[in-house]
Design a protein around this motif. Structure first.
Motif, PDB file in Angstrom:
ATOM      1  N   GLN A  37      -3.979  -4.432 -20.265  1.00  0.00           N
ATOM      2  CA  GLN A  37      -3.535  -3.637 -19.115  1.00  0.00           C
ATOM      3  C   GLN A  37      -3.421  -4.512 -17.862  1.00  0.00           C
ATOM      4  OE1 GLN A  37      -5.884  -0.084 -18.889  1.00  0.00           O
ATOM      5  NE2 GLN A  37      -4.689   0.728 -17.201  1.00  0.00           N
TER       6      GLN A  37
ATOM      7  N   LEU B 263       5.798   3.285 -12.794  1.00  0.00           N
ATOM      8  CA  LEU B 263       4.943   2.653 -13.812  1.00  0.00           C
ATOM      9  C   LEU B 263       4.459   1.264 -13.370  1.00  0.00           C
ATOM     10  CD1 LEU B 263       6.888   3.511 -17.111  1.00  0.00           C
ATOM     11  CD2 LEU B 263       4.754   4.516 -16.343  1.00  0.00           C
ATOM     12  N   HIS B 264       5.287   0.584 -12.582  1.00  0.00           N
ATOM     13  CA  HIS B 264       4.951  -0.770 -12.131  1.00  0.00           C
ATOM     14  C   HIS B 264       4.856  -0.785 -10.601  1.00  0.00           C
ATOM     15  CE1 HIS B 264       6.147  -2.425 -16.110  1.00  0.00           C
ATOM     16  NE2 HIS B 264       7.038  -1.470 -16.071  1.00  0.00           N
TER      17      HIS B 264
ATOM     18  N   ALA C 265       5.260  -1.877 -21.925  1.00  0.00           N
ATOM     19  CA  ALA C 265       5.456  -3.049 -21.063  1.00  0.00           C
ATOM     20  C   ALA C 265       4.813  -2.839 -19.695  1.00  0.00           C
ATOM     21  CB  ALA C 265       6.956  -3.324 -20.890  1.00  0.00           C
TER      22      ALA C 265
ATOM     23  N   PRO D  49       1.623  -1.521 -17.108  1.00  0.00           N
ATOM     24  CA  PRO D  49       0.152  -1.616 -17.179  1.00  0.00           C
ATOM     25  C   PRO D  49      -0.487  -0.280 -17.564  1.00  0.00           C
ATOM     26  CG  PRO D  49       0.922  -1.881 -14.913  1.00  0.00           C
ATOM     27  CD  PRO D  49       2.134  -1.703 -15.744  1.00  0.00           C
TER      28      PRO D  49
ATOM     29  N   LYS E 174       9.955  -5.855 -10.289  1.00  0.00           N
ATOM     30  CA  LYS E 174       8.510  -6.060 -10.187  1.00  0.00           C
ATOM     31  C   LYS E 174       8.307  -7.511  -9.753  1.00  0.00           C
ATOM     32  CE  LYS E 174       4.633  -5.777 -13.425  1.00  0.00           C
ATOM     33  NZ  LYS E 174       4.300  -5.399 -14.804  1.00  0.00           N
TER      34      LYS E 174
ATOM     35  N   LYS F 188      -0.462  -6.957 -18.278  1.00  0.00           N
ATOM     36  CA  LYS F 188       0.852  -6.342 -18.061  1.00  0.00           C
ATOM     37  C   LYS F 188       1.113  -6.032 -16.583  1.00  0.00           C
ATOM     38  CE  LYS F 188       0.293  -3.469 -21.563  1.00  0.00           C
ATOM     39  NZ  LYS F 188       0.559  -2.373 -22.519  1.00  0.00           N
ATOM     40  N   ALA F 189       0.031  -5.928 -15.806  1.00  0.00           N
ATOM     41  CA  ALA F 189       0.213  -5.716 -14.365  1.00  0.00           C
ATOM     42  C   ALA F 189       0.767  -6.981 -13.715  1.00  0.00           C
ATOM     43  CB  ALA F 189      -1.110  -5.327 -13.730  1.00  0.00           C
TER      44      ALA F 189
END
Lengths: 290, 265
Positions: free
Chosen positions: A70, A101-102, B111, B113, A143, A73-74
């Protein structure tokens, strides 16, 4: 930033990846190349926390890609090789969802949509491959991540968009991002990568700086002459004759200049370069497989 | 929350399809019930049917058809509901697990978080919403029919039926979800789940044929939803405890399986 050490994943005795190691430093682009089924995507899946390694480790900024996926992926912007967004969503809906989501930047999103324009009102099922790729590029780079993992990023893009993506990647590199990029497109690798590795049958065959790879590579030129006599004469001093043409391999600038000097003595109809340097080098390694 | 919202948006079509479709069926059946009842044809028709067939549809031959719920216990809340519950569970598992993994659509979320635990939690919340809407709207449609056509429905029994039905949907849904997470190929997971559910259904049907096969009901999850028993005020505590236990076990297994699964997307 990206560090893979002794990564092994056995699907069966022959399939998987075996003892793969590589490192991608900040401000560099690492090219990852190999034939289909060689293990590129399997390696990338480990970085994205999708696969659990049998042995070895994969880390991004010191974080374990499986245990701390997690957090990893951030910090990672990911562009998948196959763009499979939900078919009934529009481009706009996917971008809006990605914003939630990001952690994304509105300024980057605006710039990206200018550089890679597409009709975002269309549903994914109605989009061409190129449009889906542009949508994926926008959602990946909006992102502002320190690390990007890109699987075949220019796939489906027209030459203009490929060129724009190369410019974008070089700008990201200049700003200190670490980028791992798998690709079959040799010119884009030559224009962007600082280091590259070739993977075959799940094993890294070669890993070098691009400068070193270029130094070791050879380039082929095809010289077409006016008549067979001239072709035979040229083939006596350099290259191999193929009808009216002569194929010459050059592996240094000295050899290139020698070839040019000799060609002034001939009536040359055309001169074409063969595969790109890097492609040629990698093709040699591909060829060893056969 | 954003994940739940997004997944609901992607899945609301089939969720509303099941809820509104079945609710409309119940409402119209309830609407025509008074006129059916007047003719007295239901009892006559039921008496003419062989007992085995009545058992298949879970119709108690001794039950008088003086209330819509009595009729529904053998009509909707028998084989029809079992088949609908199977299709509902297969659809849920296919849309939230099997297909997104097979096609790679789940990568949109993987993909980001988001942990896998979060994805499973969001999927189960969608299942809860879908099951809730299914049985909730079924109950509301019958309440509305009760108001409009004065059907004298026992609301306690009605909502107990919905609760039991909702639990069955949740148990079947979580079970199908686990099976879907065992495979990367959605077709294979549909087949396996379909076969298991069909076996449950057959065991439940065959158990009614004779006392000799009575034991078969114990291996079928459908035996835990007996509408006739609820209507006759028999104790269904055992069924509820079993269903809650199975639900908890399947939920834990869903988390365990998906957090360890290799995703080749």
């Amino acid at each position: 930033m990206i560090r893979i050490q002794g990564l092994t994943k056995r699907f069966d005795e022959k399939h998987g990846i075996f003892d793969v190691s590589l490192e991608v430093l900040p401000g560099t682009i690492f090219g990852f190349i190999g034939p289909n089924g060689a293990g590129k995507s399997t390696t990338i899946r480990h970085l994205m926390g999708l696969l659990h390694a049998d042995e070895g480790s994969a880390t991004v900024m010191g974080l374990d890609c499986w245990k701390e996926t997690q957090s990893v992926k951030a910090k990672v912007g990911y562009l998948p090789g196959e763009i499979n967004y939900p078919q009934d969503m529009t481009g706009e809906e996917i971008i809006r969802l990605s914003r939630h989501l990001h952690v994304t930047s509105a300024e980057r999103e605006r710039k990206l949509r200018e550089v890679f324009p597409f009709d975002s009102k269309l549903k994914v099922r109605k989009m061409s491959k190129g449009m889906k790729q542009k949508l994926a590029i926008v959602t990946c780079f909006m992102k502002d991540a320190p690390v990007y993992i890109l699987d075949e990023p220019t796939s489906g893009l027209d030459p203009l968009m490929q060129e724009r993506l190369i410019e974008w990647l070089n700008a990201e590199k200049a700003s200190g991002k670490a980028i791992l990029m798998s690709s079959h497109h040799f010119p884009e690798m030559e224009k962007t990568c600082d280091r590259a590795a070739l993977i075959r049958d799940g094993k890294i065959i070669i890993e070098e700086d691009m400068k070193e790879l270029r130094r070791r590579s050879t380039k082929t030129y095809q010289i077409e002459l006016r008549d067979e006599l001239a072709a035979t004469r040229l083939a006596e001093v350099m290259g191999d004759r193929d009808g009216l043409a002569v194929n010459v391999e050059v592996s240094s600038t000295e050899e290139l200049n020698t070839m040019i000097r000799r060609l002034t003595e001939f009536d040359v109809v055309s001169l074409t370069s063969g595969t790109d340097e890097l492609e040629h080098l990698f093709m040699q390694y591909y060829g060893e497989e056969k | 929350m954003i994940l739940i919202k997004s997944l609901f948006k992607q899945n609301r079509g089939w969720i509303l399809g099941y809820s509104l479709g079945t609710s409309a069926y119940l409402f119209f059946l309830a609407a025509i019930f008074p006129s059916i009842q007047e003719t007295g044809l239901i009892e006559a028709k039921l008496e003419s049917l062989p007992p085995e067939l009545l058992e298949v549809f879970k119709i108690d031959a001794g039950m008088t058809m003086d209330n819509i719920l009595n009729l529904l216990s053998g009509n909707y809340y028998g084989l029809i509901f079992y088949v609908l519950a199977i299709l509902f569970a297969l659809t849920f598992a296919s849309k939230l697990m099997a297909k997104p993994i097979d096609t790679g659509e789940v990568m949109l979320y993987m993909a980001a978080p988001i942990s896998r635990v979060t994805y499973v939690v969001a999927s189960l919340v969608i299942l809860l919403i879908a099951s809730g809407l299914f049985v909730g709207l079924n109950g509301v449609s019958l309440m509305l029919a009760n108001l409009l056509f004065d059907l004298e429905i026992d609301l306690g029994v009605l909502w107990l039926l919905q609760l039991n039905g909702g639990l069955i949907l949740l148990v079947l849904g979580t079970f199908a979800y686990i099976i879907a997470s065992l495979f990367d190929d959605s077709t294979k997971s549909y087949m396996v789940t379909g076969v298991v559910f069909t076996l449950f259904l057959m065991a439940n049907i065959v158990s009614g044929f004779s006392e000799q096969f009575d034991w078969m009901s114990t291996i079928s999850v459908f035996s835990l939803f007996d509408a006739s028993a609820i209507i006759q005020n028999d104790s269904i505590l055992r069924s509820f405890v079993w269903l809650l236990g199975l639900l908890l076990a399947f939920m834990i297994l869903s988390f365990v399986r998906f957090t360890r699964k290799d995703l080749t997307i």
